[in-house]
Scaffold this motif. Structure first.
Motif, PDB file in Angstrom:
ATOM      1  N   GLY A   1       1.555  11.699  -6.865  1.00 57.83           N
ATOM      2  CA  GLY A   1       1.408  11.627  -8.379  1.00 57.83           C
ATOM      3  C   GLY A   1       0.616  10.533  -8.013  1.00 57.83           C
ATOM      4  O   GLY A   1      -0.687  10.814  -9.469  1.00 57.83           O
ATOM      5  N   TYR A   2       0.425   8.884  -7.867  1.00 56.62           N
ATOM      6  CA  TYR A   2      -0.741   8.366  -7.919  1.00 56.62           C
ATOM      7  C   TYR A   2      -1.962   9.260  -7.391  1.00 56.62           C
ATOM      8  O   TYR A   2      -2.906   8.558  -7.401  1.00 56.62           O
ATOM      9  N   LEU A   3      -1.108   9.182  -6.105  1.00 55.36           N
ATOM     10  CA  LEU A   3      -2.921  10.441  -5.194  1.00 55.36           C
ATOM     11  C   LEU A   3      -3.355  11.451  -6.176  1.00 55.36           C
ATOM     12  O   LEU A   3      -4.487  11.234  -6.127  1.00 55.36           O
TER      13      LEU A   3
ATOM     14  N   ILE B   1       0.062   4.169   2.607  1.00 58.75           N
ATOM     15  CA  ILE B   1       1.595   5.176   2.359  1.00 58.75           C
ATOM     16  C   ILE B   1       1.631   5.917   1.308  1.00 58.75           C
ATOM     17  O   ILE B   1       1.242   5.434   0.219  1.00 58.75           O
ATOM     18  N   ILE B   2       1.916   7.120   1.451  1.00 56.06           N
ATOM     19  CA  ILE B   2       2.525   8.148   0.478  1.00 56.06           C
ATOM     20  C   ILE B   2       3.869   8.608   0.067  1.00 56.06           C
ATOM     21  O   ILE B   2       4.259   8.878   1.178  1.00 56.06           O
ATOM     22  N   THR B   3       4.437   8.418  -0.870  1.00 54.43           N
ATOM     23  CA  THR B   3       5.953   8.642  -0.485  1.00 54.43           C
ATOM     24  C   THR B   3       6.208  10.249  -1.992  1.00 54.43           C
ATOM     25  O   THR B   3       5.383  10.498  -2.161  1.00 54.43           O
TER      26      THR B   3
ATOM     27  N   ILE C   1      -8.216   5.922  -5.177  1.00 55.66           N
ATOM     28  CA  ILE C   1      -8.063   5.706  -3.616  1.00 55.66           C
ATOM     29  C   ILE C   1      -8.844   5.344  -2.375  1.00 55.66           C
ATOM     30  O   ILE C   1      -9.058   4.614  -1.904  1.00 55.66           O
ATOM     31  N   VAL C   2     -10.247   6.421  -2.360  1.00 54.79           N
ATOM     32  CA  VAL C   2     -11.013   6.761  -1.653  1.00 54.79           C
ATOM     33  C   VAL C   2     -12.337   5.421  -1.105  1.00 54.79           C
ATOM     34  O   VAL C   2     -12.203   4.876  -0.692  1.00 54.79           O
TER      35      VAL C   2
ATOM     36  N   ASN D   1       0.625  -1.018  -0.570  1.00 52.78           N
ATOM     37  CA  ASN D   1       0.174  -0.102   0.302  1.00 52.78           C
ATOM     38  C   ASN D   1       0.787   1.597  -0.357  1.00 52.78           C
ATOM     39  O   ASN D   1       0.575   2.139   0.452  1.00 52.78           O
ATOM     40  N   VAL D   2       1.999   1.399  -0.603  1.00 56.87           N
ATOM     41  CA  VAL D   2       2.427   2.315  -0.552  1.00 56.87           C
ATOM     42  C   VAL D   2       2.774   2.664  -2.067  1.00 56.87           C
ATOM     43  O   VAL D   2       2.793   1.873  -3.033  1.00 56.87           O
ATOM     44  N   LYS D   3       2.281   4.291  -2.373  1.00 61.78           N
ATOM     45  CA  LYS D   3       2.185   5.545  -3.497  1.00 61.78           C
ATOM     46  C   LYS D   3       2.870   5.846  -3.747  1.00 61.78           C
ATOM     47  O   LYS D   3       2.784   6.707  -2.769  1.00 61.78           O
TER      48      LYS D   3
END
Length: 92
Positions: free
Chosen positions: A11-13, A32-34, A20-21, A6-8
């Motif tokens: 930009g994916y967000l 998890i947003i990186t 995602i929602v 669950n790591v993105k």
């Protein structure tokens, strides 16, 4: 729970917010947003967030209770109940 799946990147967000929602609502768990390869934020469903907050509140209460016990700031339950009954009678 395996967080690695669950790591993105951020930009994916930006590009997939609706998906995602919807996914978080259906399956729960955090995302998890990186940024630049480092974890920077966590996105989670509101129900999961509320459960987390309730759990933290209960843990704080338990910690406070433990601290009060260690400090000797306790009284027997029977004594407290008796006092409450007296106070209740006085207010009637």
């Amino acid at each position: 729970m395996k967080l690695a799946a669950n790591v993105k990147p951020v930009g994916y967000l930006k590009e997939n917010a609706d998906e995602i929602v919807r996914t978080l609502s259906e399956r729960g768990g955090p995302l998890i947003i990186t940024r630049d390869g480092e974890a920077k934020a966590v996105v989670q469903d509101i129900e999961e967030f509320e459960r987390t907050q309730e759990t933290l509140a209960l843990l704080k209460i338990l910690s406070l209770g433990r601290k009060q016990i260690e400090e000797g700031r306790v009284r027997p339950a029977a004594e407290v109940v008796s006092e409450l009954r007296v106070n209740l009678k006085d207010h009637r």
